[in-house]
Design a protein around this motif. Structure first.
Motif, PDB file in Angstrom:
ATOM      1  N   GLN A 139      -0.078   7.984  18.053  1.00 43.41           N
ATOM      2  CA  GLN A 139       0.535   8.816  19.083  1.00 43.41           C
ATOM      3  C   GLN A 139       0.378  10.307  18.785  1.00 43.41           C
ATOM      4  O   GLN A 139       0.278  11.123  19.703  1.00 43.41           O
ATOM      5  CB  GLN A 139       2.019   8.481  19.239  1.00 43.41           C
ATOM      6  CG  GLN A 139       2.261   7.237  20.049  1.00 43.41           C
ATOM      7  CD  GLN A 139       1.718   7.372  21.466  1.00 43.41           C
ATOM      8  OE1 GLN A 139       1.967   8.355  22.158  1.00 43.41           O
ATOM      9  NE2 GLN A 139       0.960   6.393  21.906  1.00 43.41           N
ATOM     10  N   LEU A 140       0.347  10.675  17.506  1.00 43.14           N
ATOM     11  CA  LEU A 140       0.171  12.088  17.174  1.00 43.14           C
ATOM     12  C   LEU A 140      -1.209  12.569  17.604  1.00 43.14           C
ATOM     13  O   LEU A 140      -1.346  13.683  18.105  1.00 43.14           O
ATOM     14  CB  LEU A 140       0.392  12.316  15.677  1.00 43.14           C
ATOM     15  CG  LEU A 140       1.816  12.042  15.199  1.00 43.14           C
ATOM     16  CD1 LEU A 140       1.890  12.182  13.687  1.00 43.14           C
ATOM     17  CD2 LEU A 140       2.815  12.943  15.883  1.00 43.14           C
ATOM     18  N   ALA A 141      -2.207  11.726  17.438  1.00 42.53           N
ATOM     19  CA  ALA A 141      -3.552  12.082  17.896  1.00 42.53           C
ATOM     20  C   ALA A 141      -3.626  12.022  19.426  1.00 42.53           C
ATOM     21  O   ALA A 141      -4.159  12.935  20.068  1.00 42.53           O
ATOM     22  CB  ALA A 141      -4.581  11.148  17.277  1.00 42.53           C
ATOM     23  N   ALA A 142      -3.063  10.982  20.020  1.00 41.40           N
ATOM     24  CA  ALA A 142      -3.129  10.813  21.473  1.00 41.40           C
ATOM     25  C   ALA A 142      -2.420  11.954  22.207  1.00 41.40           C
ATOM     26  O   ALA A 142      -2.832  12.360  23.291  1.00 41.40           O
ATOM     27  CB  ALA A 142      -2.502   9.473  21.876  1.00 41.40           C
ATOM     28  N   ARG A 143      -1.377  12.494  21.619  1.00 44.11           N
ATOM     29  CA  ARG A 143      -0.633  13.587  22.245  1.00 44.11           C
ATOM     30  C   ARG A 143      -1.086  14.963  21.767  1.00 44.11           C
ATOM     31  O   ARG A 143      -0.436  15.962  22.040  1.00 44.11           O
ATOM     32  CB  ARG A 143       0.864  13.410  22.008  1.00 44.11           C
ATOM     33  CG  ARG A 143       1.401  12.191  22.727  1.00 44.11           C
ATOM     34  CD  ARG A 143       2.864  11.979  22.421  1.00 44.11           C
ATOM     35  NE  ARG A 143       3.335  10.791  23.095  1.00 44.11           N
ATOM     36  CZ  ARG A 143       4.306  10.777  23.995  1.00 44.11           C
ATOM     37  NH1 ARG A 143       4.907  11.892  24.315  1.00 44.11           N
ATOM     38  NH2 ARG A 143       4.679   9.650  24.546  1.00 44.11           N
ATOM     39  N   ASP A 144      -2.187  14.985  21.035  1.00 44.62           N
ATOM     40  CA  ASP A 144      -2.794  16.242  20.576  1.00 44.62           C
ATOM     41  C   ASP A 144      -1.775  17.112  19.836  1.00 44.62           C
ATOM     42  O   ASP A 144      -1.609  18.291  20.122  1.00 44.62           O
ATOM     43  CB  ASP A 144      -3.388  16.999  21.774  1.00 44.62           C
ATOM     44  CG  ASP A 144      -4.293  18.136  21.334  1.00 44.62           C
ATOM     45  OD1 ASP A 144      -4.898  18.047  20.250  1.00 44.62           O
ATOM     46  OD2 ASP A 144      -4.379  19.124  22.082  1.00 44.62           O
ATOM     47  N   ARG A 145      -1.082  16.515  18.849  1.00 42.63           N
ATOM     48  CA  ARG A 145      -0.024  17.212  18.124  1.00 42.63           C
ATOM     49  C   ARG A 145      -0.518  17.951  16.879  1.00 42.63           C
ATOM     50  O   ARG A 145       0.209  18.728  16.303  1.00 42.63           O
ATOM     51  CB  ARG A 145       1.077  16.229  17.698  1.00 42.63           C
ATOM     52  CG  ARG A 145       1.717  15.459  18.840  1.00 42.63           C
ATOM     53  CD  ARG A 145       2.374  16.338  19.850  1.00 42.63           C
ATOM     54  NE  ARG A 145       3.459  17.090  19.248  1.00 42.63           N
ATOM     55  CZ  ARG A 145       4.156  18.014  19.881  1.00 42.63           C
ATOM     56  NH1 ARG A 145       3.879  18.334  21.116  1.00 42.63           N
ATOM     57  NH2 ARG A 145       5.123  18.660  19.273  1.00 42.63           N
ATOM     58  N   TRP A 146      -1.739  17.691  16.447  1.00 44.51           N
ATOM     59  CA  TRP A 146      -2.248  18.323  15.230  1.00 44.51           C
ATOM     60  C   TRP A 146      -2.943  19.644  15.534  1.00 44.51           C
ATOM     61  O   TRP A 146      -3.656  19.761  16.520  1.00 44.51           O
ATOM     62  CB  TRP A 146      -3.239  17.393  14.523  1.00 44.51           C
ATOM     63  CG  TRP A 146      -2.577  16.197  13.927  1.00 44.51           C
ATOM     64  CD1 TRP A 146      -2.620  14.911  14.392  1.00 44.51           C
ATOM     65  CD2 TRP A 146      -1.776  16.159  12.746  1.00 44.51           C
ATOM     66  NE1 TRP A 146      -1.887  14.088  13.575  1.00 44.51           N
ATOM     67  CE2 TRP A 146      -1.360  14.819  12.559  1.00 44.51           C
ATOM     68  CE3 TRP A 146      -1.355  17.122  11.829  1.00 44.51           C
ATOM     69  CZ2 TRP A 146      -0.559  14.432  11.487  1.00 44.51           C
ATOM     70  CZ3 TRP A 146      -0.556  16.727  10.768  1.00 44.51           C
ATOM     71  CH2 TRP A 146      -0.167  15.403  10.601  1.00 44.51           C
ATOM     72  N   ARG A 147      -2.740  20.612  14.654  1.00 48.72           N
ATOM     73  CA  ARG A 147      -3.434  21.892  14.734  1.00 48.72           C
ATOM     74  C   ARG A 147      -3.941  22.263  13.349  1.00 48.72           C
ATOM     75  O   ARG A 147      -3.306  21.950  12.344  1.00 48.72           O
ATOM     76  CB  ARG A 147      -2.501  23.017  15.215  1.00 48.72           C
ATOM     77  CG  ARG A 147      -1.983  22.831  16.616  1.00 48.72           C
ATOM     78  CD  ARG A 147      -3.119  22.911  17.651  1.00 48.72           C
ATOM     79  NE  ARG A 147      -2.642  22.784  18.998  1.00 48.72           N
ATOM     80  CZ  ARG A 147      -2.451  21.636  19.641  1.00 48.72           C
ATOM     81  NH1 ARG A 147      -2.685  20.494  19.040  1.00 48.72           N
ATOM     82  NH2 ARG A 147      -2.028  21.624  20.877  1.00 48.72           N
ATOM     83  N   GLY A 180      -7.202  27.128   1.905  1.00 44.58           N
ATOM     84  CA  GLY A 180      -8.162  26.692   2.907  1.00 44.58           C
ATOM     85  C   GLY A 180      -7.456  26.076   4.108  1.00 44.58           C
ATOM     86  O   GLY A 180      -6.234  25.992   4.150  1.00 44.58           O
ATOM     87  N   PRO A 181      -8.230  25.622   5.094  1.00 47.13           N
ATOM     88  CA  PRO A 181      -7.629  25.073   6.316  1.00 47.13           C
ATOM     89  C   PRO A 181      -6.830  23.794   6.031  1.00 47.13           C
ATOM     90  O   PRO A 181      -7.232  22.976   5.213  1.00 47.13           O
ATOM     91  CB  PRO A 181      -8.825  24.757   7.211  1.00 47.13           C
ATOM     92  CG  PRO A 181     -10.030  25.280   6.525  1.00 47.13           C
ATOM     93  CD  PRO A 181      -9.670  25.625   5.127  1.00 47.13           C
ATOM     94  N   LEU A 182      -5.698  23.671   6.730  1.00 46.11           N
ATOM     95  CA  LEU A 182      -4.848  22.481   6.632  1.00 46.11           C
ATOM     96  C   LEU A 182      -4.505  21.988   8.030  1.00 46.11           C
ATOM     97  O   LEU A 182      -4.496  22.769   8.983  1.00 46.11           O
ATOM     98  CB  LEU A 182      -3.531  22.818   5.914  1.00 46.11           C
ATOM     99  CG  LEU A 182      -3.614  23.315   4.491  1.00 46.11           C
ATOM    100  CD1 LEU A 182      -2.241  23.773   4.029  1.00 46.11           C
ATOM    101  CD2 LEU A 182      -4.150  22.228   3.581  1.00 46.11           C
ATOM    102  N   GLN A 183      -4.202  20.714   8.146  1.00 45.84           N
ATOM    103  CA  GLN A 183      -3.715  20.163   9.404  1.00 45.84           C
ATOM    104  C   GLN A 183      -2.192  20.284   9.419  1.00 45.84           C
ATOM    105  O   GLN A 183      -1.534  19.957   8.436  1.00 45.84           O
ATOM    106  CB  GLN A 183      -4.123  18.691   9.544  1.00 45.84           C
ATOM    107  CG  GLN A 183      -5.613  18.485   9.725  1.00 45.84           C
ATOM    108  CD  GLN A 183      -6.106  19.113  11.009  1.00 45.84           C
ATOM    109  OE1 GLN A 183      -5.555  18.895  12.076  1.00 45.84           O
ATOM    110  NE2 GLN A 183      -7.147  19.918  10.908  1.00 45.84           N
TER     111      GLN A 183
END
Length: 101
Positions: free
Chosen positions: A47-55, A62-65
């Motif tokens: 659901q976190l991926a489906a609802r586009d919750r990650w940035r 370095g870059p983190l999610q």
């Protein structure tokens, strides 16, 4: 039935079922339920991926999610996800603001 008796009955039934069957039965009875997840289970929750919750955010290593804040509003500007500051990066500015140094 008091709490400890009810708990014993629930445990007696659910201990012989796998988690998917317990969830299926609870869903079928319209009883709210949720799984206790590991950190990996949380990170990989569909659901976190489906609802586009990650940035992706910057950090000193370095870059983190990172997850968006839990409450967002339809039609409102998305929250600003700025880079994570390094240790001490804002110390002087905060000291000046608080103490006039």
């Amino acid at each position: 039935m008091i709490g400890s008796e009810l708990t014993a009955v629930i445990e007696q039934v659910t201990l012989r079922l796998d988690a998917d069957e317990v969830v299926r039965r609870l869903d079928g009875a319209q009883i709210a339920n949720a799984r206790l997840r590991t950190m990996r289970g949380l990170v990989e929750h569909p659901q976190l991926a489906a609802r586009d919750r990650w940035r992706e955010v910057g950090s000193p290593v370095g870059p983190l999610q990172a997850l968006l804040p839990p409450a967002t509003f339809v039609g409102a500007e998305p929250p600003v996800m700025t880079p994570i500051p390094d240790v001490g990066e804002h110390t002087e500015a905060i000291r000046r603001e608080l103490f006039g140094e």
